[in-house]
Design a protein around this motif. Structure first.
Motif, PDB file in Angstrom:
ATOM      1  N   GLN A 127       1.196  -1.190  -0.030  1.00 11.00           N
ATOM      2  CA  GLN A 127       0.197   0.112  -0.492  1.00 11.00           C
ATOM      3  C   GLN A 127       1.064   1.172  -0.067  1.00 11.00           C
ATOM      4  O   GLN A 127       2.068   1.497   0.784  1.00 11.00           O
ATOM      5  CB  GLN A 127      -0.672  -0.113   1.189  1.00 11.00           C
ATOM      6  N   PRO A 128       0.349   2.195  -0.488  1.00  9.22           N
ATOM      7  CA  PRO A 128       1.336   3.509  -0.627  1.00  9.22           C
ATOM      8  C   PRO A 128       1.106   4.413   0.561  1.00  9.22           C
ATOM      9  O   PRO A 128       0.430   4.236   1.005  1.00  9.22           O
ATOM     10  CB  PRO A 128       0.343   4.430  -1.441  1.00  9.22           C
ATOM     11  N   VAL A 129       1.916   5.162   1.260  1.00 12.06           N
ATOM     12  CA  VAL A 129       1.715   5.596   2.116  1.00 12.06           C
ATOM     13  C   VAL A 129       1.599   7.252   1.941  1.00 12.06           C
ATOM     14  O   VAL A 129       1.708   7.660   0.987  1.00 12.06           O
ATOM     15  CB  VAL A 129       2.920   5.554   2.992  1.00 12.06           C
ATOM     16  N   THR A 130       1.196   7.977   2.619  1.00 14.40           N
ATOM     17  CA  THR A 130       1.113   9.645   3.085  1.00 14.40           C
ATOM     18  C   THR A 130       1.955  10.392   3.553  1.00 14.40           C
ATOM     19  O   THR A 130       2.271  10.652   4.350  1.00 14.40           O
ATOM     20  CB  THR A 130      -0.754  10.279   3.866  1.00 14.40           C
ATOM     21  N   LEU A 131       3.159  10.808   2.392  1.00 12.85           N
ATOM     22  CA  LEU A 131       3.739  12.276   2.684  1.00 12.85           C
ATOM     23  C   LEU A 131       3.809  12.890   3.465  1.00 12.85           C
ATOM     24  O   LEU A 131       2.741  13.490   3.843  1.00 12.85           O
ATOM     25  CB  LEU A 131       4.231  12.644   1.462  1.00 12.85           C
ATOM     26  N   THR A 132       4.532  13.449   4.897  1.00  8.08           N
ATOM     27  CA  THR A 132       4.207  13.830   5.729  1.00  8.08           C
ATOM     28  C   THR A 132       5.068  15.037   5.498  1.00  8.08           C
ATOM     29  O   THR A 132       5.304  16.465   6.179  1.00  8.08           O
ATOM     30  CB  THR A 132       4.464  12.697   7.340  1.00  8.08           C
ATOM     31  N   LYS A 133       6.433  14.656   5.680  1.00  7.31           N
ATOM     32  CA  LYS A 133       8.060  15.889   5.739  1.00  7.31           C
ATOM     33  C   LYS A 133       8.474  15.012   4.816  1.00  7.31           C
ATOM     34  O   LYS A 133       8.906  14.155   4.035  1.00  7.31           O
ATOM     35  CB  LYS A 133       8.594  15.629   6.912  1.00  7.31           C
ATOM     36  N   HIS A 134       9.342  16.676   3.976  1.00  7.69           N
ATOM     37  CA  HIS A 134      10.115  16.465   2.926  1.00  7.69           C
ATOM     38  C   HIS A 134      11.413  15.857   3.593  1.00  7.69           C
ATOM     39  O   HIS A 134      12.253  16.553   2.716  1.00  7.69           O
ATOM     40  CB  HIS A 134       9.910  17.420   1.730  1.00  7.69           C
ATOM     41  N   ASP A 135      12.233  15.434   3.757  1.00 11.06           N
ATOM     42  CA  ASP A 135      13.481  15.434   4.770  1.00 11.06           C
ATOM     43  C   ASP A 135      13.514  13.804   4.706  1.00 11.06           C
ATOM     44  O   ASP A 135      13.399  12.955   3.181  1.00 11.06           O
ATOM     45  CB  ASP A 135      13.181  14.848   6.250  1.00 11.06           C
ATOM     46  N   GLU A 136      14.536  13.346   4.610  1.00  9.34           N
ATOM     47  CA  GLU A 136      15.104  11.730   4.765  1.00  9.34           C
ATOM     48  C   GLU A 136      13.801  11.055   4.538  1.00  9.34           C
ATOM     49  O   GLU A 136      14.038   9.943   3.049  1.00  9.34           O
ATOM     50  CB  GLU A 136      16.363  11.282   4.860  1.00  9.34           C
ATOM     51  N   ILE A 137      13.198  10.635   5.224  1.00 10.74           N
ATOM     52  CA  ILE A 137      12.158   9.640   5.384  1.00 10.74           C
ATOM     53  C   ILE A 137      11.099  10.211   4.522  1.00 10.74           C
ATOM     54  O   ILE A 137      10.958   8.884   4.189  1.00 10.74           O
ATOM     55  CB  ILE A 137      12.077   9.822   6.953  1.00 10.74           C
ATOM     56  N   GLY A 138      10.784  11.344   4.479  1.00 12.11           N
ATOM     57  CA  GLY A 138      10.400  11.807   3.230  1.00 12.11           C
ATOM     58  C   GLY A 138      10.601  11.112   1.962  1.00 12.11           C
ATOM     59  O   GLY A 138       9.698  11.058   1.121  1.00 12.11           O
ATOM     60  N   GLN A 139      11.707  11.453   1.626  1.00 15.85           N
ATOM     61  CA  GLN A 139      12.493  11.261   0.219  1.00 15.85           C
ATOM     62  C   GLN A 139      12.349   9.042  -0.198  1.00 15.85           C
ATOM     63  O   GLN A 139      11.651   8.934  -1.048  1.00 15.85           O
ATOM     64  CB  GLN A 139      13.630  11.795  -0.116  1.00 15.85           C
ATOM     65  N   LEU A 140      12.675   8.998   0.906  1.00 18.07           N
ATOM     66  CA  LEU A 140      11.971   7.037   1.432  1.00 18.07           C
ATOM     67  C   LEU A 140      10.694   6.793   0.873  1.00 18.07           C
ATOM     68  O   LEU A 140      10.391   6.225   0.487  1.00 18.07           O
ATOM     69  CB  LEU A 140      12.319   6.821   2.427  1.00 18.07           C
ATOM     70  N   GLU A 141      10.033   7.676   1.345  1.00 21.17           N
ATOM     71  CA  GLU A 141       8.405   7.606   1.163  1.00 21.17           C
ATOM     72  C   GLU A 141       7.950   7.355  -0.062  1.00 21.17           C
ATOM     73  O   GLU A 141       7.359   7.035  -0.483  1.00 21.17           O
ATOM     74  CB  GLU A 141       7.748   8.009   1.644  1.00 21.17           C
ATOM     75  N   GLU A 142       8.439   8.276  -0.594  1.00 18.23           N
ATOM     76  CA  GLU A 142       8.217   8.639  -2.140  1.00 18.23           C
ATOM     77  C   GLU A 142       8.978   8.112  -2.802  1.00 18.23           C
ATOM     78  O   GLU A 142       8.089   8.151  -3.546  1.00 18.23           O
ATOM     79  CB  GLU A 142       8.834  10.529  -2.742  1.00 18.23           C
ATOM     80  N   GLY A 143       9.927   7.311  -2.742  1.00 11.38           N
ATOM     81  CA  GLY A 143      10.538   6.866  -3.452  1.00 11.38           C
ATOM     82  C   GLY A 143       9.585   5.307  -3.837  1.00 11.38           C
ATOM     83  O   GLY A 143       9.257   4.481  -4.568  1.00 11.38           O
ATOM     84  N   TYR A 144       9.269   5.422  -1.927  1.00 13.10           N
ATOM     85  CA  TYR A 144       8.753   3.636  -2.013  1.00 13.10           C
ATOM     86  C   TYR A 144       7.391   4.095  -2.935  1.00 13.10           C
ATOM     87  O   TYR A 144       6.825   3.309  -2.879  1.00 13.10           O
ATOM     88  CB  TYR A 144       8.212   3.297  -0.347  1.00 13.10           C
ATOM     89  N   ASN A 145       6.228   4.678  -2.765  1.00 15.89           N
ATOM     90  CA  ASN A 145       5.306   5.274  -3.615  1.00 15.89           C
ATOM     91  C   ASN A 145       5.792   5.020  -5.045  1.00 15.89           C
ATOM     92  O   ASN A 145       4.517   4.336  -5.894  1.00 15.89           O
ATOM     93  CB  ASN A 145       4.290   6.338  -3.248  1.00 15.89           C
ATOM     94  N   ASP A 146       6.243   5.491  -5.448  1.00 16.48           N
ATOM     95  CA  ASP A 146       6.792   5.628  -7.379  1.00 16.48           C
ATOM     96  C   ASP A 146       6.983   3.529  -6.921  1.00 16.48           C
ATOM     97  O   ASP A 146       6.429   4.085  -8.551  1.00 16.48           O
ATOM     98  CB  ASP A 146       7.992   6.037  -7.031  1.00 16.48           C
ATOM     99  N   MET A 147       7.717   3.452  -6.741  1.00 24.41           N
ATOM    100  CA  MET A 147       7.422   1.695  -6.642  1.00 24.41           C
ATOM    101  C   MET A 147       6.591   0.805  -6.695  1.00 24.41           C
ATOM    102  O   MET A 147       6.096   0.189  -7.900  1.00 24.41           O
ATOM    103  CB  MET A 147       8.574   1.117  -5.842  1.00 24.41           C
ATOM    104  N   VAL A 148       5.393   1.517  -5.691  1.00 21.00           N
ATOM    105  CA  VAL A 148       4.330   0.683  -5.731  1.00 21.00           C
ATOM    106  C   VAL A 148       3.347   1.375  -7.059  1.00 21.00           C
ATOM    107  O   VAL A 148       2.479   0.211  -7.450  1.00 21.00           O
ATOM    108  CB  VAL A 148       3.448   1.168  -4.919  1.00 21.00           C
ATOM    109  N   ILE A 149       3.389   2.488  -7.692  1.00 20.70           N
ATOM    110  CA  ILE A 149       3.018   2.572  -9.171  1.00 20.70           C
ATOM    111  C   ILE A 149       3.627   2.250 -10.288  1.00 20.70           C
ATOM    112  O   ILE A 149       2.401   1.609 -10.800  1.00 20.70           O
ATOM    113  CB  ILE A 149       3.427   4.504  -8.928  1.00 20.70           C
ATOM    114  N   GLN A 150       4.621   1.986  -9.749  1.00 15.53           N
ATOM    115  CA  GLN A 150       5.091   0.700 -10.950  1.00 15.53           C
ATOM    116  C   GLN A 150       4.899  -0.661 -10.924  1.00 15.53           C
ATOM    117  O   GLN A 150       4.246  -1.739 -11.925  1.00 15.53           O
ATOM    118  CB  GLN A 150       6.527   0.808 -11.012  1.00 15.53           C
TER     119      GLN A 150
END
Length: 462
Positions: free
Chosen positions: A222-245
């Protein structure tokens, strides 16, 4: 604008935020000591119930007691009036002290102020009891003999509430309160650090939960909701891109699967018509006078057409099975009875191909929960596989074996070249794919052991 972007990157970096946090803590530590002094002064001034005392007075009970004894010794031979004057003088200097004196006849004289619990005449017993009760009590009490001990001129008593003795001291003399403030500030630093890492841990656990909790329908994370644009936020963003792919890949795979199934169904249906025509012409040609070589060629053509018809049937069956359009009707069945019936039906084929069958199965029934129709199809595919690919071995074995932990194992073997060494006669493997699919759907285990000396296919109930 460029400065704003740099500030945004700084704020959105966990490393920079933590370094800033540590730096502030290091800068703040030196000013904790003056803050502790201010804190002590504020608490002491605001919440203390002690009345203010004149500076330099009552700093020590021993000092006060020494003064009292010196004054009493200096009154040796003094008249009652002189003693009263001295007490009044001391009273003026120390207004917080209450005092009285008793003469040599044990009679109470001047009281400053008048105290109702002081008797007019002192007995020896009362004097001893008074001395005993005044020891380490509140108020602080000091008794001094006028003219010194043994003079017989009486004694004078001074009493001071002990709250006047507990005067405010410099901050260095209050280690408990000072230490408490330092502990509070250190605890605050630890608490803030703990909350900082708890929030990081919470976000990481949320990301892990999303990774390990696939969707009940798609089976994808399942994708996650982005909370902040720090290192963990970038990891969450990359994870969401992987889920989309993954979702896009699954969608394309489903489309390709539907296209493949449709193509196989259409192709199989379209091939049946020309095969029927070819078979009719072969039947007509068999009635015509042909040479021996022509009859041999006609027989070979008919054999290949039968193989092609079997392949088409297998394609249709595999397409139906994998599309989920076939619902298996499972029921407890003696599979050895089905094996014997199927083998009897294949005897003429094996005899024509020069294959010697070796059937050794146990007499007791072997009951498995299977779909009878599709289990027969499973056996037909295995028997047909031997005829097509292992005819050179001229052998087919159908045995039952007893293995530890299993009710019984059905083994079908041949002496052919093996799956990896098959000649140009090898097919697409669709028959074994159907066998593998059917065994899984019916809850059976299947293992293929192949070498240059032959192939062994074992089937058992899981």
């Amino acid at each position: 604008m460029r400065w704003g972007r740099k500030q945004g990157r700084f704020r959105n970096s966990l490393t920079n935020r933590y370094l800033l946090f540590i730096s502030m803590a290091m800068i703040f530590m030196p000013i904790m000591f003056p803050l502790a002094s201010i804190f002590y002064w504020f608490v002491n001034d605001t919440f203390s119930e002690r009345p203010p005392a004149p500076p330099g007075k009552y700093t020590s009970g021993a000092v006060l007691e020494k003064m009292w004894h010196e004054e009493a010794a200096g009154l040796s031979g003094a008249s009652p009036k002189a003693i009263d004057q001295k007490l009044n003088s001391i009273r003026q200097e120390y207004p917080e002290i209450s005092m009285f004196w008793v003469d040599g006849d044990n009679t109470t004289r001047l009281q400053l102020p008048v105290q109702p619990n002081v008797p007019e005449v002192w007995s020896a017993l009362y004097t001893v009891q008074f001395m005993k009760n005044s020891l380490d009590s509140d108020p602080f009490t000091s008794v001094a003999y006028i003219g010194g001990e043994g003079s017989g001129e009486g004694f004078m008593v001074m009493q001071l509430p002990r709250k006047y003795l507990n005067v405010q001291q410099p901050i260095a003399s209050e280690p408990a309160l000072y230490g408490l403030f330092m502990a509070l500030m250190s605890g605050l630093f630890i608490l803030v650090s703990w909350l900082f890492f708890v929030r990081i841990r919470k976000r990481l656990l949320r990301l892990r939960s999303a990774m390990t909790s696939p969707h009940t329908v798609t089976g994808l994370p399942q994708p996650v909701t982005l909370t902040k644009h720090d290192e963990i936020g970038q990891l969450e963003e990359g994870y969401n891109d992987m889920v989309i792919q993954l979702e896009e890949g699954q969608r394309r795979q489903q489309e390709e699967e539907e296209l493949r199934k449709s193509l196989i169904a259409s192709l199989s249906h379209d091939l049946r018509t020309p095969l029927t025509v070819i078979r009719s012409h072969i039947f007509s040609m068999e009635r015509e006078p042909l040479s021996a070589k022509g009859k041999e060629s006609l027989s070979l053509i008919e054999s290949k057409i039968e193989d092609l018809g079997g392949l088409i049937d297998n394609l249709l069956s595999y397409n139906l099975l994998t599309s989920g359009k076939v619902q298996l009707s499972m029921e407890p069945t003696d599979v050895l009875r089905i094996v014997k019936e199927s083998a009897a039906a294949w005897y003429p084929v094996w005899e024509k191909a020069g294959i010697e069958p070796d059937i050794q199965v146990r007499d007791e029934p072997l009951r498995w929960n299977v779909d009878v129709l599709w289990f027969r199809r499973l056996l037909d595919n295995l028997f047909q596989n031997v005829v097509r690919h292992a005819q050179s071995g001229q052998y087919i074995g159908i045995h039952t074996e007893e293995r530890e932990g299993l009710e019984g194992v059905l083994v079908i073997s041949d002496h052919g070249p093996g799956i990896k060494s098959r000649s140009s006669n090898k097919g697409t493997g669709i028959g074994l794919a159907i066998v593998d699919h059917l065994t899984r759907e019916m809850g059976l285990g299947c293992h293929v052991d192949s070498s240059d000396e032959g192939t062994r296919i074992s089937i058992w109930k899981r």
